[in-house]
Design an enzyme around this catalytic site. Structure first.
Site, PDB file in Angstrom:
ATOM      1  N   HIS A 145      -8.243  11.051   3.403  1.00 41.97           N
ATOM      2  CA  HIS A 145      -9.325  10.404   2.875  1.00 41.97           C
ATOM      3  C   HIS A 145      -9.513   9.390   3.857  1.00 41.97           C
ATOM      4  O   HIS A 145     -10.978   9.191   4.030  1.00 41.97           O
ATOM      5  CB  HIS A 145      -8.896   9.628   1.524  1.00 41.97           C
ATOM      6  CG  HIS A 145     -10.252   9.057   0.830  1.00 41.97           C
ATOM      7  ND1 HIS A 145     -11.220   9.582   0.325  1.00 41.97           N
ATOM      8  CD2 HIS A 145     -10.305   7.680   0.959  1.00 41.97           C
ATOM      9  CE1 HIS A 145     -12.139   8.619  -0.137  1.00 41.97           C
ATOM     10  NE2 HIS A 145     -11.688   7.400   0.249  1.00 41.97           N
ATOM     11  N   ASP A 148     -28.569  17.072 -14.295  1.00 43.21           N
ATOM     12  CA  ASP A 148     -28.285  15.857 -14.952  1.00 43.21           C
ATOM     13  C   ASP A 148     -26.873  15.693 -14.870  1.00 43.21           C
ATOM     14  O   ASP A 148     -25.927  16.077 -15.790  1.00 43.21           O
ATOM     15  CB  ASP A 148     -28.708  15.737 -16.454  1.00 43.21           C
ATOM     16  CG  ASP A 148     -28.659  14.499 -17.125  1.00 43.21           C
ATOM     17  OD1 ASP A 148     -27.869  13.562 -16.788  1.00 43.21           O
ATOM     18  OD2 ASP A 148     -29.562  14.317 -18.267  1.00 43.21           O
ATOM     19  N   GLU A 185     -19.157  10.021  -1.174  1.00 46.59           N
ATOM     20  CA  GLU A 185     -17.611   9.780  -1.036  1.00 46.59           C
ATOM     21  C   GLU A 185     -17.264  10.757  -0.087  1.00 46.59           C
ATOM     22  O   GLU A 185     -17.194  12.123   0.116  1.00 46.59           O
ATOM     23  CB  GLU A 185     -16.874  10.076  -2.333  1.00 46.59           C
ATOM     24  CG  GLU A 185     -15.727   9.852  -2.438  1.00 46.59           C
ATOM     25  CD  GLU A 185     -14.814   9.838  -3.759  1.00 46.59           C
ATOM     26  OE1 GLU A 185     -13.677  10.077  -3.646  1.00 46.59           O
ATOM     27  OE2 GLU A 185     -15.504   9.961  -4.441  1.00 46.59           O
ATOM     28  N   LYS A 241     -11.704  12.933 -13.030  1.00 48.93           N
ATOM     29  CA  LYS A 241     -12.601  12.480 -12.195  1.00 48.93           C
ATOM     30  C   LYS A 241     -12.725  13.315 -10.842  1.00 48.93           C
ATOM     31  O   LYS A 241     -13.713  13.491 -10.238  1.00 48.93           O
ATOM     32  CB  LYS A 241     -12.260  11.121 -11.686  1.00 48.93           C
ATOM     33  CG  LYS A 241     -13.281  10.290 -11.175  1.00 48.93           C
ATOM     34  CD  LYS A 241     -13.175  10.477  -9.503  1.00 48.93           C
ATOM     35  CE  LYS A 241     -14.065   9.599  -8.879  1.00 48.93           C
ATOM     36  NZ  LYS A 241     -13.809   9.661  -7.403  1.00 48.93           N
TER      37      LYS A 241
END
Length: 420
Positions: free
Chosen positions: A373, A275, A81, A259
């Protein structure tokens, strides 16, 4: 070692790794592994999972400007990302002169669950299990004498009666100190070993015997003071705090808020071979532990228009076993951070999450999330549109100049460059 290298983002990948090598002393072979020239192979992938046909590379970036518990650290971040690495680096810069990030750690206790059903007297079974606690712990610790020798192992049990839709069942929680390992294999082995004795003792039937990823006794906290991030703009500070407050009371906002936190944490976790799914499951479960899903961070106005942020979440990470030792790039990522303990790694991950959260809310409260972004995303679109490596920078500059970031616009810019 200083994690602040001016102009690092402007360097070529080769120059960046040379700069890192000045601090970390990477060998030529290690630099080749990081750059993909050698190292991870299909054969190595085949030893890690089943039905291997290849492998999928993920970009590995370095977040700069981080100081955690008084020590500078380079943060390797594996993510696809755009803006994540840049945002974390920029956010950390606001904390650096204030001492960076300070962390605390509750310990490395993980829970293994043993579910017992078909019980005539569940509460009597609960009592029987507690009466035989030491035998259960002894059975567990016989499974991993190495862990016990390092001071870890099964330390206690927590027994609960839980009402399901059909019956009352008993669930035994094995509390296992896994030290510098994430601990899934050790805990699962212990749970399976103790199951037969528990069945014999209670007369019930054991169903599940497995670790819980809600590591509520392996909680990490991080705190940082961000130095006047809005240049005395009181309205921007107010908007930041209002955006945070919505994430405390509204699960729809909290989901996106958290998130963003995991953008930072998962990127570092993936880079180190940990993990990511277990970490994310535990974090989101912890965000709901009060009965309402809410933000994992807290933000407060400090003196001199500073902003004080804190984060609290479970982080079950390790440096022993799994891909942390079998994946050559993961091993080098750990070397880049110079971490020796799971506690230190946990503190770094929590700091990355707090920095990422600051960057996201700050963008939302000021110019909006898309401006920065989309500038970085334009690089990806330029490649999709057929730009070669020499054209990408020019395409991004054209997109920023004209404030046009749609794919059709990017294709036009590439076409114009090709016609010159």
């Amino acid at each position: 070692m200083l994690s602040r290298i001016p102009g690092f983002y402007e360097l070529s990948p080769e120059a960046r790794i040379e700069k890192l090598s000045e601090h970390i002393r990477l060998t030529e072979e290690e630099m080749s592994v990081l750059q993909g020239a050698e190292g991870f192979t299909v054969n190595e992938a085949d030893r890690m999972i089943e039905n291997v046909i290849g492998y999928m590379p993920i970009p590995l970036g370095i977040a700069m400007n981080f100081k955690v518990d008084g020590e500078d650290v380079f943060l390797p971040m594996a993510t696809e990302e755009p803006s994540v690495v840049a945002a974390a680096s920029n956010a950390a810069k606001y904390t650096y002169l204030n001492g960076g990030f300070k962390t605390s750690y509750t310990g490395s206790i993980m829970r293994g669950q043993i579910q017992i059903t078909d019980l005539e007297a569940p509460y009597a079974a609960l009592a029987l299990i507690y009466e035989n606690k030491q035998t259960i712990l002894d059975i567990c610790n016989e499974q991993d004498p190495t862990l016990v020798a390092f001071g870890g192992g099964a330390k206690d049990i927590d027994v609960q009666v839980i009402q399901s839709e059909k019956e009352k069942m008993v669930v035994v929680h094995l509390l296992v100190d896994t030290k510098d390992a994430m601990g899934a294999n050790a805990v699962n082995t212990m749970a399976e070993a103790a199951a037969s004795f528990i069945e014999e003792t209670t007369g019930g039937k054991v169903v599940l015997r497995i670790i819980s990823n809600l590591a509520d006794q392996r909680v990490v906290r991080a705190r940082a003071t961000f130095d006047n991030p809005f240049n005395d703009d009181g309205d921007a500070m107010r908007r930041f705090l209002l955006a945070y407050e919505l994430a405390i009371v509204d699960p729809y906002r909290a989901a996106t808020h958290n998130k963003g936190i995991m953008n930072g944490i998962s990127a570092v976790a993936l880079a180190t071979g940990n993990d990511t799914r277990a970490i994310e499951a535990g974090a989101h479960a912890y965000a709901s532990i009060s009965g309402n899903y809410r933000a994992l961070t807290h933000w407060e106005r400090g003196p001199n228009n500073n902003l004080i942020g804190t984060i609290e979440l479970p982080l079950a990470v390790g440096l022993i076993g799994g891909a942390t030792q079998s994946h050559p790039v993961a091993k080098l990522a750990i070397k880049l951070m110079q971490v020796k303990t799971a506690e230190r790694l946990s503190g770094i991950l929590a700091s990355a999450g707090l920095a990422q959260n600051f960057a996201a809310i700050r963008a939302l409260a000021t110019e909006g999330i898309q401006k920065g972004h989309m500038k970085l995303h334009a690089r990806n679109m330029a490649v999709m549109a057929g730009a070669n490596s020499d054209q990408i920078k020019s395409v991004v500059e054209m997109a920023v100049k004209h404030q046009r970031f749609r794919y059709d616009d990017i294709k036009e810019f590439v076409k114009a460059l090709n016609q010159e």
